[in-house]
Design a protein around this motif. Structure first.
Motif, mmCIF file in Angstrom:
data_model
loop_
_atom_site.group_PDB
_atom_site.id
_atom_site.type_symbol
_atom_site.label_atom_id
_atom_site.label_comp_id
_atom_site.label_asym_id
_atom_site.label_seq_id
_atom_site.Cartn_x
_atom_site.Cartn_y
_atom_site.Cartn_z
ATOM 1 N N SER A 197 39.516 37.127 43.336
ATOM 2 C CA SER A 197 40.666 36.484 42.698
ATOM 3 C C SER A 197 41.260 37.397 41.630
ATOM 4 C CB SER A 197 40.253 35.150 42.086
ATOM 5 O OG SER A 197 39.204 35.328 41.151
ATOM 6 N N ASP A 198 40.419 38.210 41.004
ATOM 7 C CA ASP A 198 40.899 39.145 39.977
ATOM 8 C C ASP A 198 41.882 40.143 40.581
ATOM 9 O OD1 ASP A 198 38.591 38.840 37.570
ATOM 10 O OD2 ASP A 198 37.891 38.443 39.605
ATOM 11 N N PHE A 199 41.523 40.708 41.739
ATOM 12 C CA PHE A 199 42.413 41.681 42.360
ATOM 13 C C PHE A 199 43.698 41.007 42.841
ATOM 14 C CE2 PHE A 199 43.848 44.180 46.095
ATOM 15 C CZ PHE A 199 44.210 45.330 45.410
ATOM 16 N N GLY A 207 45.939 50.382 43.156
ATOM 17 C CA GLY A 207 45.318 49.241 43.810
ATOM 18 C C GLY A 207 46.181 48.697 44.931
ATOM 19 N N PHE A 208 47.484 48.598 44.713
ATOM 20 C CA PHE A 208 48.388 48.088 45.743
ATOM 21 C C PHE A 208 48.473 49.041 46.935
ATOM 22 C CE2 PHE A 208 51.166 45.787 42.320
ATOM 23 C CZ PHE A 208 50.127 44.907 42.093
ATOM 24 N N LEU A 249 38.625 53.988 47.775
ATOM 25 C CA LEU A 249 38.940 54.787 46.592
ATOM 26 C C LEU A 249 38.709 54.011 45.289
ATOM 27 C CD1 LEU A 249 42.309 56.440 47.734
ATOM 28 C CD2 LEU A 249 40.067 57.524 47.618
ATOM 29 N N ARG A 250 38.475 52.704 45.382
ATOM 30 C CA ARG A 250 38.548 51.856 44.197
ATOM 31 C C ARG A 250 37.486 52.191 43.145
ATOM 32 N NH1 ARG A 250 42.559 48.999 41.728
ATOM 33 N NH2 ARG A 250 41.794 47.094 40.739
ATOM 34 N N ARG A 251 36.220 52.365 43.548
ATOM 35 C CA ARG A 251 35.183 52.652 42.547
ATOM 36 C C ARG A 251 35.507 53.925 41.780
ATOM 37 N NH1 ARG A 251 31.721 56.392 43.313
ATOM 38 N NH2 ARG A 251 30.106 56.763 41.726
ATOM 39 N N THR A 252 35.867 54.982 42.494
ATOM 40 C CA THR A 252 36.197 56.250 41.840
ATOM 41 C C THR A 252 37.372 56.078 40.897
ATOM 42 O OG1 THR A 252 35.394 57.408 43.811
ATOM 43 C CG2 THR A 252 36.721 58.675 42.271
ATOM 44 N N ASP A 253 38.381 55.312 41.312
ATOM 45 C CA ASP A 253 39.528 55.044 40.447
ATOM 46 C C ASP A 253 39.118 54.248 39.214
ATOM 47 O OD1 ASP A 253 41.215 56.396 42.148
ATOM 48 O OD2 ASP A 253 42.253 54.620 42.906
ATOM 49 N N MET A 254 38.312 53.202 39.416
ATOM 50 C CA MET A 254 37.921 52.359 38.287
ATOM 51 C C MET A 254 37.176 53.169 37.222
ATOM 52 S SD MET A 254 36.789 48.639 39.743
ATOM 53 C CE MET A 254 37.243 47.824 38.213
#
Length: 558
Positions: free
Chosen positions: A314-316, A499-500, A507-512
């Motif tokens: 829900s956060d994303f 994210g969009f 890629l999300r973990r590396t980006d975060m």
């Protein structure tokens, strides 16, 4: 000339020490390959170097580590019966994973086996008298560097190893960054520019170098309270991005979801990808992973359904809502969803049936299965209608994907969480689940523009230059109404934009981590330990190296 074929087996010693889980190679000499030409020998040596990529990018491997550990994806214990797996997906999301985690171990093993194959090719290609051998040697060396980028990003270590009989030198932090950089730079001039996204090219190496420099601050000091992004690194991100953009070889796709179609091997947005074409034995697993057990994407296969796997958090989802306010993101942004079938009762021919793509919400429609077969209309076409949880023995409960999903009993039910179907199912499949021929993107042109935008912001706060790059990508999706242009740019807005653009692309973990978001709180995750930025080295690897004290040191907090 001696010709060699490789059999790659799990055995003793990629690291150079005895282990039941490390990797080794077995060689068969030319007696087993009578009549093999030099070209066949060269082709046979380079092919295994890439062959491990589909297994690394498996839905339960690299995808799980990069997505389910983040605020983007969550995989609860569905219905209290499915995807329990000893809690490994709960632990990934909560950042309570340990060195015995199957996801952590299997991803490590697959990457190291790919690295081992690259080293074997580096040793043997110089003995082959074929015109392709020089290019293949550069590719093998580049793939060794790429596999080292993965281990550095995930586990905080890289390996220096020139032949399979030697003991690997284990390096970390700045030494690892400089080694990988030097390896990629050394092969740049020997690579081809025309062999497609499934092999390393000059463009792919430029993209890897841009990514390496962008993340170098993290790799040099992975547990830092604040990362120091050196101007010279950001200059290199811009330099290598410019090389790709000005080469003229790559184009942003007007249709966003065409990037993820079954025939995307020729899509000009892809720079480097996992070659998944059916004849190369790809798989559809990432496609059906998130779908309901009552969603059947291919009319030819009434047993090939979804698994009720991960949904988006829900956060994303709320990041989309915050971006577009009272407007539905489905009507504002062509990256959110693509409608391929009518949301109504209807009849369709098998060849015309295609699932909706992107983020799937609410009541789901599709092929209706009764007694093991799909319902047909009177004209022989397939009946499309609202779906119910028949496969879960809940025939009166509709398949309605809801926003909220968590680890509670209610939040873990089969229909909780909006789902994602980004890649297209292959109609060449022999079972509905194998032979997926949509290539998985590793680097694509949109990422190059957004990396360049980030480097501009981090180096000199060039918000205008970054905004131009981001808006160029948004405006390029002209097959439908493109997303509206943004009017301002900051690191937080760029993070949201990534994210969009790249959801579900690992890629999300590396980006975060790079954006300082990984210690945040979302859904069931409250752990704020910065040492969880790096995964543990698998216990099996630690045990296998135990005869060399101090050789393979576990990462902190494990």
């Amino acid at each position: 000339m001696k010709k060699i074929i490789y059999l790659f087996i799990i055995g003793a010693g990629f690291l150079g020490v005895q282990s039941c889980t490390d990797l080794n190679e077995e060689f068969l000499d030319e007696a087993s390959a009578t009549g093999l030409t030099d070209k066949q020998a060269a082709d046979g040596i380079i092919a295994p170097v890439y062959a491990r990529l589909p297994d690394i990018f498996l839905h339960t491997g690299y995808f799980a580590l990069q997505e389910i550990s983040t605020d983007e994806a969550i995989l609860p214990y569905r219905g209290g019966t499915d995807w329990g797996d000893n809690g490994i997906y709960l632990d990934l999301h909560r950042h309570t994973f340990q060195s015995t985690s199957a996801n952590v171990r299997n991803t490590w093993n697959n990457i190291l086996q790919g690295m081992s194959r690259a080293i074997a090719a580096i040793n043997e290609l110089p003995t082959i008298n074929d015109a392709n051998a020089k290019v293949y040697l550069a590719e093998a060396r580049g793939m060794r560097a790429y596999y080292n980028m993965l281990t550095l990003d995930l586990y905080g270590v890289a390996f220096v190893k020139e032949n399979l009989g030697a003991t690997s030198k284990i390096i970390r932090r700045d030494e690892a960054v400089e080694y990988i950089k030097s390896e990629l730079m050394a092969i740049e001039n020997d690579l081809s520019t025309t062999v497609g996204p499934g092999r390393l090219t000059k463009g792919a190496v430029w993209g890897l170098l841009a990514r390496l420099h962008l993340n170098a601050a993290v790799y040099r000091d992975p547990y830092a309270a604040t990362f120091t992004f050196k101007p010279e690194d950001m200059d290199k991100v811009i330099e290598y991005s410019d090389k790709i953009i000005t080469s003229g070889q790559y184009q942003l796709s007007p249709d966003y979801f065409k990037i993820f179609d079954s025939d995307n091997n020729t899509n000009k947005e892809l720079i480097f990808a996992v070659d998944q074409r059916a004849e190369l034995n790809g798989h559809n697993r990432l496609m059906y992973f998130s779908l309901s057990g009552d969603q059947f994407p291919l009319p030819a296969f009434p047993a090939a359904n979804g698994t009720d796997g991960p949904g988006i958090t829900s956060d994303f989802y709320d990041t989309w809502v915050s971006a577009y306010g009272s407007d539905d993101p489905a009507t504002m942004d062509p990256r959110f969803t693509k409608t391929n079938q009518a949301i109504t009762d209807t009849c369709v021919a098998a060849e015309s049936y295609n699932f909706n793509r992107g983020i799937l919400r609410g009541q789901q429609y599709g092929l209706i299965r009764r007694n093991g077969a799909f319902v047909r209309c009177s004209d022989g076409r397939y009946k499309i209608g609202p779906l119910f949880n028949d496969s879960r023995n809940r025939p009166t409960t509709p398949v309605i994907f809801t926003k909220n999903v968590d680890f509670s009993v209610a939040g873990s039910d089969y229909s909780t969480g909006y789902r994602v179907l980004k890649y297209e199912f292959s109609k060449k499949s022999a079972s509905g689940r194998n032979f997926g021929d949509a290539d998985y993107s590793i680097i694509r042109l949109a990422d190059i523009y957004l990396m360049r935008a980030e480097a501009k912001l981090r180096k000199s706060n060039d918000a205008a230059g970054a905004l131009a790059d981001v808006n160029l990508v948004r405006a390029s999706r002209t097959a439908t109404k493109p997303a509206p242009a943004l009017t301002q740019m900051s690191l937080d807005l760029l993070y949201r934009e990534r994210g969009f653009e790249f959801y579900w692309e690992m890629l999300r973990r590396t980006d975060m981590i790079r954006f300082g978001k990984y210690e945040g709180t979302w859904t069931e995750k409250t752990n704020s330990d910065p040492q969880k930025r790096i995964f543990p080295i698998p216990q099996t690897a630690i045990d296998g190296a135990s005869n060399l004290p101090g050789y393979l040191v576990q990462n902190p907090s494990y």
